[in-house]
Design a protein around this motif. Structure first.
Motif, PDB file in Angstrom:
ATOM      1  N   LEU A   1       0.643  -1.186  -0.041  1.00  0.00           N
ATOM      2  CA  LEU A   1       0.073  -0.027  -0.040  1.00  0.00           C
ATOM      3  C   LEU A   1       0.858   1.206   0.039  1.00  0.00           C
ATOM      4  CD1 LEU A   1      -2.690  -1.139   2.463  1.00  0.00           C
ATOM      5  CD2 LEU A   1      -2.783  -1.155   0.037  1.00  0.00           C
ATOM      6  N   LYS A   2       2.179   1.106   0.321  1.00  0.00           N
ATOM      7  CA  LYS A   2       3.291   2.199   0.158  1.00  0.00           C
ATOM      8  C   LYS A   2       3.370   2.394  -1.193  1.00  0.00           C
ATOM      9  CE  LYS A   2       5.337   1.280   4.658  1.00  0.00           C
ATOM     10  NZ  LYS A   2       6.632   1.039   5.249  1.00  0.00           N
ATOM     11  N   PRO A   3       4.088   3.648  -1.271  1.00  0.00           N
ATOM     12  CA  PRO A   3       4.574   3.908  -2.644  1.00  0.00           C
ATOM     13  C   PRO A   3       5.593   3.030  -2.788  1.00  0.00           C
ATOM     14  CG  PRO A   3       4.486   5.860  -1.303  1.00  0.00           C
ATOM     15  CD  PRO A   3       4.330   4.816  -0.582  1.00  0.00           C
ATOM     16  N   VAL A   4       6.078   2.398  -4.085  1.00  0.00           N
ATOM     17  CA  VAL A   4       6.932   1.253  -4.172  1.00  0.00           C
ATOM     18  C   VAL A   4       8.271   1.350  -3.641  1.00  0.00           C
ATOM     19  CG1 VAL A   4       7.438   1.994  -6.716  1.00  0.00           C
ATOM     20  CG2 VAL A   4       7.621  -0.395  -5.966  1.00  0.00           C
ATOM     21  N   ASP A   5       8.704   2.882  -4.147  1.00  0.00           N
ATOM     22  CA  ASP A   5       9.916   3.319  -3.475  1.00  0.00           C
ATOM     23  C   ASP A   5      10.197   3.062  -2.040  1.00  0.00           C
ATOM     24  OD1 ASP A   5      11.099   3.843  -5.618  1.00  0.00           O
ATOM     25  OD2 ASP A   5      11.479   6.075  -5.365  1.00  0.00           O
ATOM     26  N   LEU A   6       9.074   3.098  -1.227  1.00  0.00           N
ATOM     27  CA  LEU A   6       9.139   3.099   0.274  1.00  0.00           C
ATOM     28  C   LEU A   6       8.908   1.605   0.824  1.00  0.00           C
ATOM     29  CD1 LEU A   6       7.260   6.271   1.418  1.00  0.00           C
ATOM     30  CD2 LEU A   6       9.706   6.080   0.821  1.00  0.00           C
ATOM     31  N   GLN A   7       8.638   0.660   0.050  1.00  0.00           N
ATOM     32  CA  GLN A   7       8.380  -0.713   0.536  1.00  0.00           C
ATOM     33  C   GLN A   7       9.409  -1.189   0.926  1.00  0.00           C
ATOM     34  OE1 GLN A   7       6.111  -3.070  -2.272  1.00  0.00           O
ATOM     35  NE2 GLN A   7       6.299  -4.878  -1.144  1.00  0.00           N
TER      36      GLN A   7
END
Lengths: 629, 672
Positions: free
Chosen positions: B324-330
């Motif tokens: 559910l997070k931005p992909v970069d923040l996963q």
């Protein structure tokens, strides 16, 4: 007067945030490689340190009418500290109030009902997050901002106040608290900014179980911010002004600005299906939200993917939005953000009368040319706006005079009929200029003429101050309240005049001579608009002015609904408007709500009793029967 | 255990020695295969920009300034500096010149690079679909040069190699390495969160957006003992994030084993084992060492293992809320991190399985055996022993690439002429070192107990020899433990099992293995022992078997490790509370005094045993500010000691010049 002296000491607002609650702080997500932005809120945990315990808004901000000249205290708003030379006159003309009398300011209560929360449960809760059973902490979270709430508050007349307050800091803690409530069978009232005007958050008087208010204000972190996707994941307890300030500091805006946004919370917006002033650009809460995370008594309700749209049966986000706290606690929200507009420009237009104003608004909506905000004020409001003018320079007076001459003499507008449209335009300089040109040309078709940016700006800066009026009115024996509705375009004009007529009739029947009824058109859509009514009357001679007022408002709402309007555009149903709920949604609709309640909260942990849930006792009855057997 | 399959190895340098020569090969038009196809390919500079502008670093900086104040622009500048330090580059002309230098040096070292070519070709044919991680064993600085050259040779895009900062600071070489695809990482990330964040983002961007193989060493450092180290999880978790974040469809891990006939560093490693610190890397040092490279270094075997599809290995990667997070923040969830650990452990085992037993290993086994027996072997005996050893190892499942024992033994005697020698009677001898006077400066830097010159003179060569025994030990240790337990007294399989697992646990750090597969390993070891008459099964009881030769091999193979473990147990028992450094010194001192196998002087081995005792709960580890403190847990320790002492083989061996196998060479005096 002593009140006044007191205020000045507290204005700085940096008084120690020492709650009577046990200090158990689990620093969530504070590991230093996280991307969580912990927000320092304007409002401390001890709300009463900064906020007025007996009314609206900041402690240091209020209208003062009893001096030589009226003025607004504090330094938080544009008109603060300035004298308002026309206000006293206006008040006398409209309500015949006696401004010689000192304002009635209530004493802070010192005795409170005993907490009903058993010690062992309290201990268990303290293991999860900070808890307080302090009387003031409980009292100020027993209510919203309806007239009845404030009247009960000022008279310390609440039949029931919460038994404890708990401040979770994270979604996980909320989960634990809800589990604890299910286990021990106590009631949870989710509490955000306490600005509800539907009675939704008010403690249900008949509740026998212990009531714990879950104050979300410590859940105010921005969990992540994606400037590329223009999304932010925010804990639901963040208040509007904190959220907006943090976003603006980074070049973005959420753009959701309900009039309460200084105090109301993101979670509260979701729970009420809120609408903001600038919805034309940024959308209402349902347009802003990408995803919500909700703790229900049956577990966490959340979609498994972060997508712009989904076709997957009924959208459960819409069960959460407008659930008014009855289904669970919203803990986290993913919402859209926008880059700050380079240019913000105000404008105003004058129309000869209300009907031409409405026709203009309809045409703008038809062409979908609405700027961020476009509002139409009726003549009474226009004149009240004039009454709130601050002292201005000689040049200003001269210019005002010239404008007045131009509008009334040259254009021939009747000063007792003319109406004003205020505009708030955002975008690039070209966009704004082009939009203004188009709006002016549409206005011309309906006899409207531009009346300058300054009038528009004053209209918008007064937005946040108007809420303070009710307090000062009450202090002089006037009850005042606003209520709103949504209505299709074809029924708008009739609805406005019928409701005003009905109120006049109701007042006449009760012998009320001094009152004000006014309305404005605040939002427009393809299919209709939102109308806001303001009603105030001098209640000096009534024994129970609130009851009288409520009778009249009820009659007005009957009239609204008979005229094709709705139960509410954005205030919600709560307990105040439950009478019209079933007729609005139909009987199967009511059953659907009950089914949702049964599915998510069978034991009625979230027993706020809003909408059609006032009689809902869930499985409690079954348990009762079983235990009898 | 099954017989190992026949593997085809080819010397990829052979063709370069022909007349087409170095230059033509290194200047040919080169169109390497990428690991995956993209619509747009990013230059190293563009990658840097993507990392700098990533949502992750932006969010990190936002949060950091919200937490501690500070200026966002300054932090972003800092990230830029980190990226300048970190990021790889690719310059074709540098690649070509480096290739020429590499080949020149290879010829100087007279090496052969043997590659299991079919595996490379198979890998090539399956490329182009998803990112590939090359995870080679790390035994020598030569490892990444060899891998890079191998890729050039087989027209595979040069790998992006994670290199330590030691090389960064080397003049010219540091830059040249960067331009051939090295990226630099700091060893410790503790404390500097912004650096850690930058690295994290850089690595995941490389994996998902840079279609070259990514290469790093799971073991984190060169294994000084020439056997597998437990994996470090940091780089692998950063590299696998794109898979968990669903940015790529799969990630292929290629385990690679590099086996050397002669490790360039074996001398230095042997010294490091006893506590003489490694010298700092510098270009000057490198140039100096070039001189010593003009020698025979024998063959190097690069065994490319079967690629592991991480996706199929993990079977199922469930969706988490991280999506559910931005992909970069996963980020990796704790469960996903466990999965990464499991992958890492598995890859180490796969690397072990790719071990190629070289003639050096075989000869070292034979010579160590003769040393412990204190019995000189003639060349013919050596040859027959080597033949026997090959059969033994193949039975145990090892890959032995050996077709000409006599020729290769003669060859390897030249390669290891400084370590072993045929004396006048053509018997195989181990050369002792010289008596060295350790200077005060070096003494100050020594990490352990100051050993006597006489001890060092024989200990260093024996430890060096042990380095060539070590890579084979993972085949020998499980059956060895089975044997030692059975030798104690007849025992049932069930009774044996608990003692076996306890010893394995105590030696987990010394001999890396995965706990989950231990049941299987034990069952196979028992079967092996029974089938080869090492033990026998009589009426449901296991009893010693009749093959004394095999028994002897197994017994001495684990002997040094058990001795070290026993010494470590004794010392920590006596001390009750003991700091880590102190424990190392005391164990070393006692090992020297009691004349144990010199490998017991190894600080690494002692450290491993101490950690094993912690794992077995005989010691409780406490983190002090400066040092780790071991606190005795008396009852558990007593049981451990009892177990170790009852299985410990009893050998009496002189490891000084009096041992007939050691050729005394101590008369020359030199300074260290």
């Amino acid at each position: 007067m002593s009140q006044n002296a007191n205020n000045d000491n507290i204005r700085t607002g940096d008084k120690k945030n020492s709650s009577s609650a046990t200090t158990k702080r689990s620093e969530i997500n504070n590991n230093s490689d996280s991307t969580v932005i912990k927000v320092k809120s304007v409002i401390p945990r001890r709300r009463q340190d900064i906020l007025k315990w007996y009314g609206w808004g900041y402690k240091d901000s209020m209208f003062q009418l009893d001096g030589d000249v009226a003025y607004f205290t504090g330094n938080r708003y544009l008109i603060a500290g300035k004298s308002l030379p026309h206000l006293q006159n206006w008040a006398y003309e409209n309500f015949k109030v006696d401004l010689k009398k000192p304002p009635k300011i209530p004493e802070m209560p010192t005795s409170f009902p005993e907490t009903r929360l058993p010690a062992d449960i309290r201990q268990e809760l303290e293991g999860i997050a900070s808890v307080s059973v302090d009387g003031m902490d409980r009292l100020i979270r027993a209510h919203g901002q309806t007239l009845k709430d404030i009247s009960d508050l000022r008279g310390n007349k609440f039949p029931r106040i919460p038994d404890a307050v708990i401040w979770p800091e994270s979604h996980e803690q909320v989960e634990q608290i809800v589990k604890c409530a299910s286990k021990h069978g106590f009631v949870i009232i989710p509490f955000g900014g306490g600005t509800s005007v539907s009675g939704a958050v008010t403690c249900p008087p008949k509740e026998q179980r212990p009531i714990v208010v879950l104050d979300t204000s410590d859940m105010n972190s921005i969990l992540w911010l994606d400037k590329e996707q223009l999304l932010a994941r925010v804990q639901a307890g963040i208040i509007g002004q904190d959220l907006e300030r943090e976003m603006r500091a980074r070049g973005f805006t959420v753009g959701h600005e309900p009039d309460s946004y200084e105090f109301s919370t993101l979670g509260g917006w979701v729970a009420t299906r809120a609408s903001g002033m600038k919805k034309n650009t940024y959308g209402n809460i349902e347009d802003l939200i990408v995803q919500t995370k909700v703790v229900t008594a049956r577990g966490v309700l959340e979609k498994s993917c972060r997508v712009p749209r989904i076709s997957c049966g009924p959208e459960f986000e819409h069960i959460v939005m407008g659930s008014e706290g009855c289904l669970g606690v919203v803990t986290e929200v993913t919402l859209k953000i926008r880059p700050l507009p380079p240019v913000v420009q105000y404008g105003s237009l004058v129309f000869p009368d209300w009907d031409s104003g409405v026709q203009f608004e309809r045409e703008v909506a038809r062409q979908r040319l609405q700027p961020s905000s476009i509002r139409l004020m009726d003549n009474e409001q226009f004149r009240f706006g004039q009454a709130l003018k601050t002292e201005s320079s000689w040049g200003g007076v001269f210019l005002d005079g010239l404008k007045r001459i131009y509008i009334t003499r040259i254009k021939g507008f009747d000063p007792t009929k003319l109406c004003v449209v205020t505009l708030l335009m955002e975008g690039t300089a070209e966009d704004v200029a082009e939009r203004e040109k188009k709006l002016n040309s549409i206005a011309a078709q309906f006899g409207g003429i531009p009346a300058g940016a300054e009038n528009g700006e004053r209209g918008y800066t007064l937005t946040f101050v108007i809420a303070y009026l009710r307090d000062v009115a009450m202090e002089y024996g006037i009850v005042a309240e606003s209520f709103e509705t949504s209505v299709p375009w074809d029924r708008t004009a009739a609805l406005c005049s019928r409701v005003k007529r009905r109120i006049r009739d109701e007042c006449a029947a009760r012998g009320i001579q001094h009152y004000l009824i006014s309305c404005r058109l605040t939002q427009t859509y393809d299919a209709g608009c939102c109308i806001y009514f303001y009603f105030a009357h001098n209640s000096e001679k009534f024994i129970d002015p609130v009851a009288t007022y409520e009778e009249i408002e009820e009659a007005a709402r009957d009239e609204i609904i008979a005229s094709g309007g709705s139960i509410s555009h954005h205030h919600g149903v709560g307990k105040l408007r439950k009478k019209w709920y079933t007729d609005t949604v139909s009987e199967p609709g009511r059953q659907l709500l009950l089914a949702a309640k049964r599915a998510l909260d069978p034991d009625n942990i979230f027993a706020l009793r809003n909408m059609a849930l006032d009689e809902y006792d869930g499985d409690q009855e079954d348990i009762g029967i079983k235990s009898k057997l | 255990m099954k017989m190992s399959e026949v593997v085809e190895f080819r010397d990829i340098l052979l063709a370069r020695k022909m007349e087409s020569g170095i230059f033509q090969f290194m200047t040919r038009a080169w169109h390497p295969l990428r690991t995956f196809n993209m619509d747009k390919y990013y230059s190293p500079q563009e990658l840097k920009g993507m990392v700098l502008d990533s949502v992750y670093l932006d969010s990190f900086i936002e949060a950091e300034t919200a937490r501690n104040g500070g200026c966002k622009v300054k932090l972003k500048k800092e990230v830029m500096n980190y990226l300048e330090e970190m990021c790889l580059d690719k310059k074709m002309h540098v690649i070509r010149w480096m290739g020429i230098a590499f080949l020149k040096i290879s010829f100087m070292m007279k090496i052969g690079i043997f590659v299991n070519e079919p595996a490379v070709l198979k890998l090539r044919s399956s490329m182009k679909t998803n990112p590939i991680l090359f995870l080679p064993t790390h035994r020598s600085y030569a490892d990444f040069c060899l891998m890079t050259y191998l890729c050039y040779h087989y027209d595979i895009d040069l790998p992006a190699v994670a290199a330590g900062m030691d090389f960064y600071s080397m003049a010219v070489v540091g830059k040249a390495m960067r331009e051939t695809g090295a990226f630099y990482i700091r060893r410790t990330l503790a404390g500097d969160h912004l650096y850690a964040a930058t690295l994290k983002q850089y690595v995941r961007t490389l994996v998902s957006k840079y279609p070259s193989p990514i290469e790093f060493f799971l073991e984190g450092t060169r294994s000084r003992s020439n056997k597998s180290l437990p994996p470090k999880y940091g780089m692998l978790s950063m590299s696998l994030v794109p898979l968990f974040a669903r940015e790529v469809s799969d990630i292929t891990i290629v385990p690679v084993n590099l086996s050397y006939d002669r490790l360039m560093e074996h001398g230095l490693f042997a010294y490091e084992h006893v506590g003489v610190p490694k010298p700092k890397e510098s270009t000057g040092g490198l140039l100096k060492s070039l001189y010593s490279l003009n020698d025979h270094y024998g063959n190097i075997y690069i065994n490319i293992g079967t690629p592991l599809s991480v996706k199929s290995y993990l079977n199922n990667i469930p969706n988490t809320n991280e999506m559910l997070k931005p992909v970069d923040l996963q980020q990796l969830t704790p469960e996903q991190f466990k999965q990464v650990q499991s992958v890492a452990n598995r890859v180490i085992i796969l690397q072990q399985k790719c071990t190629v037993a070289t003639i050096s290993n075989l000869l070292a086994l034979v010579l160590m055996s003769s040393l412990i027996e204190n019995r000189l072997l003639s060349l013919d005996e050596v040859l027959s022993q080597v033949e026997w050893m090959i059969t033994v190892l193949r039975t145990l499942g090892a890959t032995v690439f050996e077709n000409d024992v006599r020729g290769n033994v003669n060859r390897i005697l030249v390669v290891h002429s400084k370590m072993v020698k045929l004396d006048k009677e053509r018997r195989l001898r181990l050369l002792s070192g010289t008596l060295m006077d350790v200077s005060r400066d070096v003494q100050k830097k020594m990490k352990g107990h100051i050993l006597k010159a006489e001890t060092m003179a024989t200990a260093i060569p024996i430890i060096q020899l042990q380095l060539y025994v070590n890579p084979i030990l993972h085949y020998l240790v499980p059956p060895a433990i089975v044997l030692l337990i059975v030798l104690r007294r007849p025992i049932t399989k069930d009774e044996l099992s608990s003692d076996y697992h306890q010893i394995r646990k105590l030696l987990r750090h010394e001999f890396f293995h995965i706990e989950e597969t231990e049941e299987k390993t034990l069952a196979e070891s028992i079967d092996y022992c029974i089938q080869n008459n090492i033990i026998a099964s009589v009426d449901g009881q296991l009893v010693p078997g009749s093959d004394e030769r095999l028994q002897f091999l197994l017994k001495w193979s684990i002997w040094p490790a058990l001795t070290t473990l026993s010494l470590a147990a004794d010392i920590t028992t006596e001390q009750v509370n003991c700091g880590h450094k102190q424990a190392l010194k005391l164990v070393q001192e006692r090992a020297e005094r009691s004349g144990c196998h010199p490998y017991c002087l190894s600080l690494e081995s002692i450290g491993n045993c101490l950690q094993g005792l912690v794992l077995g709960r005989a010691l409780i580890k406490q983190k002090d500010t400066a040092d780790t403190i071991y606190q005795l847990s008396p009852e558990v320790m007593e049981k451990c000691q009892h177990l170790i002492n009852t299985v410990q083989p009893k050998f009496k061996v002189a490891f000084d010049v009096s041992n007939s196998v050691i050729l005394d060479n101590t008369h020359v005096l030199c300074r260290l």
